[in-house]
Write a protein that holds these residues in place. Structure first.
Motif, PDB file in Angstrom:
ATOM      1  N   ASN A  38       0.832  -1.213   0.000  1.00  0.00           N
ATOM      2  CA  ASN A  38       0.000   0.000   0.000  1.00  0.00           C
ATOM      3  C   ASN A  38       0.861   1.256   0.000  1.00  0.00           C
ATOM      4  OD1 ASN A  38      -2.111  -1.975   1.237  1.00  0.00           O
ATOM      5  ND2 ASN A  38      -3.260  -0.070   0.861  1.00  0.00           N
ATOM      6  N   HIS A  76     -11.684   5.262   0.596  1.00  0.00           N
ATOM      7  CA  HIS A  76     -12.724   4.215   0.637  1.00  0.00           C
ATOM      8  C   HIS A  76     -12.535   3.352   1.875  1.00  0.00           C
ATOM      9  CE1 HIS A  76      -9.475   2.013  -1.364  1.00  0.00           C
ATOM     10  NE2 HIS A  76     -10.131   0.888  -1.306  1.00  0.00           N
ATOM     11  N   ASP A 124      -7.255  -1.936   4.396  1.00  0.00           N
ATOM     12  CA  ASP A 124      -5.885  -1.513   4.071  1.00  0.00           C
ATOM     13  C   ASP A 124      -5.801  -0.016   3.730  1.00  0.00           C
ATOM     14  OD1 ASP A 124      -7.298  -2.275   1.640  1.00  0.00           O
ATOM     15  OD2 ASP A 124      -5.400  -2.034   0.584  1.00  0.00           O
ATOM     16  N   HIS A 125      -6.912   0.701   3.898  1.00  0.00           N
ATOM     17  CA  HIS A 125      -6.894   2.158   3.725  1.00  0.00           C
ATOM     18  C   HIS A 125      -7.334   2.914   4.975  1.00  0.00           C
ATOM     19  CE1 HIS A 125      -6.116   1.940  -0.670  1.00  0.00           C
ATOM     20  NE2 HIS A 125      -6.544   0.715  -0.433  1.00  0.00           N
ATOM     21  N   ASP A 185      -7.591   3.257  -5.115  1.00  0.00           N
ATOM     22  CA  ASP A 185      -7.845   2.027  -5.871  1.00  0.00           C
ATOM     23  C   ASP A 185      -8.831   2.235  -7.015  1.00  0.00           C
ATOM     24  OD1 ASP A 185      -6.193   1.094  -3.892  1.00  0.00           O
ATOM     25  OD2 ASP A 185      -7.643  -0.283  -2.996  1.00  0.00           O
ATOM     26  N   HIS A 211      -1.458   1.581  -4.448  1.00  0.00           N
ATOM     27  CA  HIS A 211      -0.708   0.320  -4.325  1.00  0.00           C
ATOM     28  C   HIS A 211       0.489   0.260  -5.262  1.00  0.00           C
ATOM     29  CE1 HIS A 211      -3.493  -2.074  -1.777  1.00  0.00           C
ATOM     30  NE2 HIS A 211      -4.413  -1.283  -2.308  1.00  0.00           N
TER      31      HIS A 211
HETATM   32 FE    FE Z   1      -6.414  -1.127  -1.436  1.00  0.00          FE
END
Ligand code: FE
Ligand code: ZN
Length: 266
Positions: A25, A67, A71-72, A144, A182
């Motif tokens: 990330n 979003h 992982d964000h 993303d 990413h």
């Molecule tokens: Fe992601």
């Protein structure tokens, strides 16, 4: 850090830091040296972000979320607690984001360190995914949605929604810096070459990406103009791309959906 030298109508010295987090990330820090304020775009993991702030002696005033994926957002609460940062995210996703101090929607213009940030709905990867475009520094944070040589997988939206989202981003000024979420670029390049083996700009960019990764460098941010020239997901409406995948005359969305499907199976 990437010092933004865009000759736009701003006088404040701004620094953009691309910050690797988790396995692949990226979070971004935007710092205004004049006011000493710092904004974070996405919070994959608090530890590397805290370390980067500490190293520079920066605080954290603002966290902008693109979003709801873990992982964000997983770093939000410890950072909010440590710095008292205000958290901004999409109203449409408020039910699945950390508690928001400001809920925004498509078309909103918000203040980020004294700069205007335009909120753009870029649903497709998820419904409610937003991008933030800061025209005064020629920068867009896409996470993303539009990625370097790629785009996010369609977990919630339809191909038509993602294609419309990508078209909105493609319409920004060509010299816009695209800050995506990413480090997938080398794999994206291998896939892109299967779509357009004859695209010379793509071949050249693929070599450049391999060299950067060999040096351990990030391949993001990228320039929108490079994406327009080489990213197959932004090129689904071009006759040569349609022909290259055996879909001459098909609709733009059908071609985009086919390319996205091929990538899912790649
Ligand atoms: Fe992601
Ligand atoms: Zn995601």
């Amino acid at each position: 850090g990437h010092t933004i030298t865009s000759d736009c109508d701003i006088t404040m010295p701004l620094e953009l830091v691309t910050l690797p987090c988790l396995a692949d990330n990226y979070a971004y820090l935007l710092h205004n040296a004049e006011t000493g304020q710092t904004a974070l775009i996405d919070a994959p993991d608090a530890a590397p972000i805290r370390a980067a702030l500490a190293e520079r002696g920066w605080g954290l005033e603002l966290i902008l979320l693109t979003h709801h994926h873990p992982d964000h957002i997983d770093g939000v609460e410890p950072l909010r607690e440590a710095f008292g940062a205000k958290v901004v995210g999409a109203a449409a996703d408020a039910h699945r984001l950390p508690k928001l101090d400001l809920a925004v929607q498509d078309g909103d213009v918000i203040d980020v360190l004294g700069l205007k940030a335009h909120v753009i709905d870029v649903s497709g990867h998820t419904l409610g995914h937003i991008a933030l475009h800061l025209p005064e520094i020629g920068t867009v944070f896409t996470a993303d949605s539009l990625m370097a040589l790629g785009c996010g997988r369609l977990f919630e939206g339809t191909p038509d929604q993602m294609w419309q989202s990508l078209c909105k981003l493609r319409a920004l000024p060509a010299d816009t810096l695209v800050c995506s979420g990413h480090e997938y670029t080398a794999s994206n390049a291998r896939f892109a070459l299967t779509v357009e083996p004859g695209n010379a700009a793509l071949s050249a960019r693929t070599k450049d990406i391999a060299a950067k990764r060999a040096r351990g460098e990030a391949t993001v941010p990228s320039l929108l103009s490079e994406e327009i020239a080489t990213n197959p997901f932004l090129r689904a409406d071009l006759p040569e791309v349609k022909a290259a995948i055996g879909m001459a005359g098909a609709s733009d969305v059908a071609v985009f959906a086919e390319i996205r499907g091929r990538k899912d199976r790649f």
